[in-house]
Write a protein that holds these residues in place. Structure first.
Motif, PDB file in Angstrom:
ATOM      1  N   VAL A 475       0.859  -1.181   0.000  1.00 44.47           N
ATOM      2  CA  VAL A 475       0.000   0.000   0.000  1.00 44.47           C
ATOM      3  C   VAL A 475       0.893   1.227   0.000  1.00 44.47           C
ATOM      4  O   VAL A 475       1.700   1.410   0.911  1.00 44.47           O
ATOM      5  N   GLN A 476       0.763   2.032  -1.022  1.00 49.26           N
ATOM      6  CA  GLN A 476       1.532   3.261  -1.121  1.00 49.26           C
ATOM      7  C   GLN A 476       0.598   4.450  -0.974  1.00 49.26           C
ATOM      8  O   GLN A 476      -0.456   4.508  -1.615  1.00 49.26           O
ATOM      9  N   PHE A 477       0.981   5.407  -0.126  1.00 49.31           N
ATOM     10  CA  PHE A 477       0.203   6.619   0.062  1.00 49.31           C
ATOM     11  C   PHE A 477       0.811   7.743  -0.772  1.00 49.31           C
ATOM     12  O   PHE A 477       2.029   7.958  -0.727  1.00 49.31           O
ATOM     13  N   VAL A 478      -0.016   8.426  -1.535  1.00 48.94           N
ATOM     14  CA  VAL A 478       0.446   9.548  -2.354  1.00 48.94           C
ATOM     15  C   VAL A 478      -0.495  10.730  -2.164  1.00 48.94           C
ATOM     16  O   VAL A 478      -1.630  10.579  -1.701  1.00 48.94           O
ATOM     17  N   ASP A 479       0.002  11.925  -2.513  1.00 46.99           N
ATOM     18  CA  ASP A 479      -0.839  13.121  -2.406  1.00 46.99           C
ATOM     19  C   ASP A 479      -1.888  13.169  -3.495  1.00 46.99           C
ATOM     20  O   ASP A 479      -2.976  13.709  -3.303  1.00 46.99           O
ATOM     21  N   ARG A 480      -1.544  12.612  -4.681  1.00 43.77           N
ATOM     22  CA  ARG A 480      -2.499  12.590  -5.776  1.00 43.77           C
ATOM     23  C   ARG A 480      -2.110  11.489  -6.749  1.00 43.77           C
ATOM     24  O   ARG A 480      -0.934  11.131  -6.867  1.00 43.77           O
ATOM     25  N   LEU A 481      -3.093  10.962  -7.439  1.00 39.03           N
ATOM     26  CA  LEU A 481      -2.847   9.940  -8.458  1.00 39.03           C
ATOM     27  C   LEU A 481      -2.702  10.614  -9.818  1.00 39.03           C
ATOM     28  O   LEU A 481      -3.318  11.650 -10.075  1.00 39.03           O
ATOM     29  N   PRO A 482      -1.892  10.040 -10.704  1.00 37.77           N
ATOM     30  CA  PRO A 482      -1.745  10.637 -12.028  1.00 37.77           C
ATOM     31  C   PRO A 482      -3.039  10.509 -12.821  1.00 37.77           C
ATOM     32  O   PRO A 482      -3.695   9.465 -12.796  1.00 37.77           O
ATOM     33  N   THR A 483      -3.426  11.588 -13.492  1.00 35.63           N
ATOM     34  CA  THR A 483      -4.653  11.575 -14.284  1.00 35.63           C
ATOM     35  C   THR A 483      -4.388  12.132 -15.679  1.00 35.63           C
ATOM     36  O   THR A 483      -3.445  12.885 -15.894  1.00 35.63           O
ATOM     37  N   GLY A 484      -5.255  11.754 -16.605  1.00 34.94           N
ATOM     38  CA  GLY A 484      -5.165  12.256 -17.969  1.00 34.94           C
ATOM     39  C   GLY A 484      -6.017  13.494 -18.146  1.00 34.94           C
ATOM     40  O   GLY A 484      -6.517  14.081 -17.179  1.00 34.94           O
ATOM     41  N   SER A 485      -6.217  13.876 -19.391  1.00 35.94           N
ATOM     42  CA  SER A 485      -6.919  15.117 -19.706  1.00 35.94           C
ATOM     43  C   SER A 485      -8.377  15.098 -19.270  1.00 35.94           C
ATOM     44  O   SER A 485      -8.955  16.140 -18.984  1.00 35.94           O
ATOM     45  N   THR A 486      -8.998  13.931 -19.214  1.00 32.58           N
ATOM     46  CA  THR A 486     -10.402  13.843 -18.801  1.00 32.58           C
ATOM     47  C   THR A 486     -10.555  13.699 -17.295  1.00 32.58           C
ATOM     48  O   THR A 486     -11.667  13.709 -16.786  1.00 32.58           O
ATOM     49  N   GLY A 487      -9.432  13.544 -16.576  1.00 34.42           N
ATOM     50  CA  GLY A 487      -9.494  13.273 -15.152  1.00 34.42           C
ATOM     51  C   GLY A 487      -9.445  11.797 -14.834  1.00 34.42           C
ATOM     52  O   GLY A 487      -9.483  11.393 -13.671  1.00 34.42           O
ATOM     53  N   LYS A 488      -9.347  10.954 -15.855  1.00 36.73           N
ATOM     54  CA  LYS A 488      -9.268   9.513 -15.656  1.00 36.73           C
ATOM     55  C   LYS A 488      -7.906   9.156 -15.071  1.00 36.73           C
ATOM     56  O   LYS A 488      -6.868   9.658 -15.503  1.00 36.73           O
TER      57      LYS A 488
END
Length: 515
Positions: A475-488
């Motif tokens: 389990v890795q905790f991050v501030d934000r997940l990578p997203t594409g142009s649509t927010g996916k």
């Protein structure tokens, strides 16, 4: 300047609505509004200017612009001539633009004036001219309108490049018939009328924004509010300002509105009769929390670039976690490894057939043959299950399937459980290599401010709700997940190397648990 409303062209719905209700609002931007009459006139004038530039039917024109009304003018202006528009991501690099121009054989580039020099440099490398798209979509004084090209339903009108998760991106060829059918089907699914006020924060260069939203509005004769850049607060401001009745977005948008929009309440949603989610699986916990908090119906749809965003639609009675049944005029099957229909509630690959399935990949006959059969069935690459009532549940991408010790683990099932945890805002589950099991399950999560949740607690949460082989061992905790142009959420952008090191204990761990 009416144009002929009976021509076979993507702008036919616009011509029809402009004839019926020229003063009705068509496009509502941040700074300006376009009535149906004005939009028709500006589109035909833009087409006229393109024609004098030498653009003719069948030629390809690359379009790079944000979600502004001028995008709509240029997009429809190219199509009015019977030419092919190639919309691309505004974040594309020079190398990517050079690839798109060459791969599609573009003869002109239209670029929003605030995007810098990248498009001009790419166009110069390719030896093609570039037009600057400015506020108002001005093309010069006294431009005379073009006459809308009367083509055929099988004519290609859009080339949309896929995300290219493997290999170089492929250009999906969508026809005039595909795009018109998508608008007509979307109107029936949403029950849309000219009284509707539709809004979105989706990028128009993406298939969801273009076909399932723009064509929905134009075909219904409704108004469409555009948000150039999504944020939860901006989306809510647009909702209140324009008294939206239909809103379209992706799961991360609904999640952001739940967690990031301070002061939002059900009162803000009083006019909103329908919210439509697509682009990625909608976690059940997000769906139920959104509907409970805002008192709004949130329905999930499923489609792909290659199906012009149309596939299935979950009505108000669709089972939780389902994307519903096949859309109008569309057939959907779940097939086993032998290509035969799978038994009810058994996982298999999803196939789609109907009027919105693409013609093929541009100049890629081998790639087309891999996914599109002679009788019109499109192989999606998605894994799903279909119940006895033909409701489909998407459980993951075939390429994202995790096989741990011979057992299949579908990431969406694990993610759904993680989203139920009160502290988890976002979650992505991926597979990482393991010398004994082949693959191991890893989760990357974003938690709320002030959360003291650790990996051990999350694993314990999963253990109570999932079979042992499905529990994340990292389990890795991050501030934000990578997203594409649509927010996916872009799982391919998650660093598997870091997760693999965490699994073997080489990475620093407040964020790791070995299981």
């Amino acid at each position: 300047m009416d144009g002929k409303a009976d021509v076979v062209n993507v702008i036919t719905p616009l011509l029809t609505q402009a004839g019926r209700q020229p003063e009705q609002t068509a496009i509502e931007g941040a700074l300006d509004r376009w009535s149906y009459g004005r939009l028709r006139n500006d589109v035909l004038a833009y087409a006229g200017a393109l024609h004098r530039q030498g653009v003719v039917a069948g030629q390809r024109v690359l379009l790079i612009a944000p979600t502004v009304p001028e995008f709509v003018v240029a997009y429809l202006g190219v199509q009015a001539l019977g030419a092919v528009v190639v919309p691309v991501n505004t974040m594309s690099t020079r190398a990517e633009l050079e690839y798109f121009i060459a791969e599609a054989g573009c003869t002109l580039v239209i670029a929003w004036h605030e995007l810098g020099t990248v498009a001009s440099e790419a166009a110069a490398t390719a030896g093609v001219p570039v037009w600057s798209l400015t506020e108002g979509a001005e093309t010069g004084a006294g431009e005379s309108p073009a006459t809308a090209h009367d083509g055929a339903g099988e004519d290609v009108t859009v080339i949309l490049f896929t995300s290219g998760t493997t290999g170089r991106p492929k250009g999906a060829e969508l026809t005039v018939g595909n795009v018109l059918a998508a608008g007509e089907i979307a109107v029936r699914l949403a029950g849309a009328t000219p009284a509707d006020r539709i809004g979105t924060g989706l990028p128009l260069f993406h298939v969801f924004g273009q076909t399932a939203v723009l064509m929905l509005a134009l075909t219904a004769g409704a108004s469409m509010s555009l948000l150039p850049r999504f944020s939860a607060e901006a989306m809510l401001d647009m909702l209140r300002r324009d008294r939206l009745t239909v809103m379209c977005g992706v799961p991360t948008m609904w999640n952001a509105m739940l967690h990031d929009a301070a002061g939002a309440s059900a009162a803000d949603f009083i006019n909103l009769r329908l919210a439509i989610s697509g682009g990625a699986s909608l976690p059940g916990a997000v769906n139920s929390a959104f509907q409970e908090t805002f008192g709004c119906t949130l329905l999930e749809a499923y489609g792909l670039t290659e199906t012009t965003a149309i596939g299935t639609y979950g009505g108000p009675h669709a089972p939780p976690g389902s994307v519903g049944t096949a859309a109008f005029h569309t057939a959907v099957e779940v097939r086993d490894a032998a290509g035969l229909p799978a038994a009810p509630n058994t996982a298999g690959e999803v196939y789609i057939k109907g009027p919105t399935v693409m013609r093929g990949y541009h100049h890629r006959p081998d790639a087309t043959a891999e996914v599109l059969s002679a009788d019109g069935w499109f192989r999606t690459g998605d894994i799903g299950e279909m119940d006895a009532e033909h409701n489909v549940r998407i459980v993951g991408r075939a390429k994202e399937l995790i096989i741990r010790g011979g057992y299949n683990v579908y990431p969406s099932e694990v993610e759904a459980v993680l989203y139920e945890h009160p502290d988890i805002i976002e979650a992505a589950v991926v597979g990482i290599e393991h010398e004994h099991y082949g693959e191991e399950v890893a989760a990357v999560v974003v938690v709320g401010p002030g959360s003291r949740t650790d990996a051990a607690e999350i694993m314990a949460w999963a253990r109570e709700r999932l079979s042992a082989y499905k529990i994340p061992r990292v389990v890795q905790f991050v501030d934000r997940l990578p997203t594409g142009s649509t927010g996916k959420i872009l799982k391919r952008a998650i660093d598997r190397g870091v997760l693999a090191e965490m699994l073997t204990g080489r990475a620093a761990p407040p964020t790791t648990v070995a299981g």
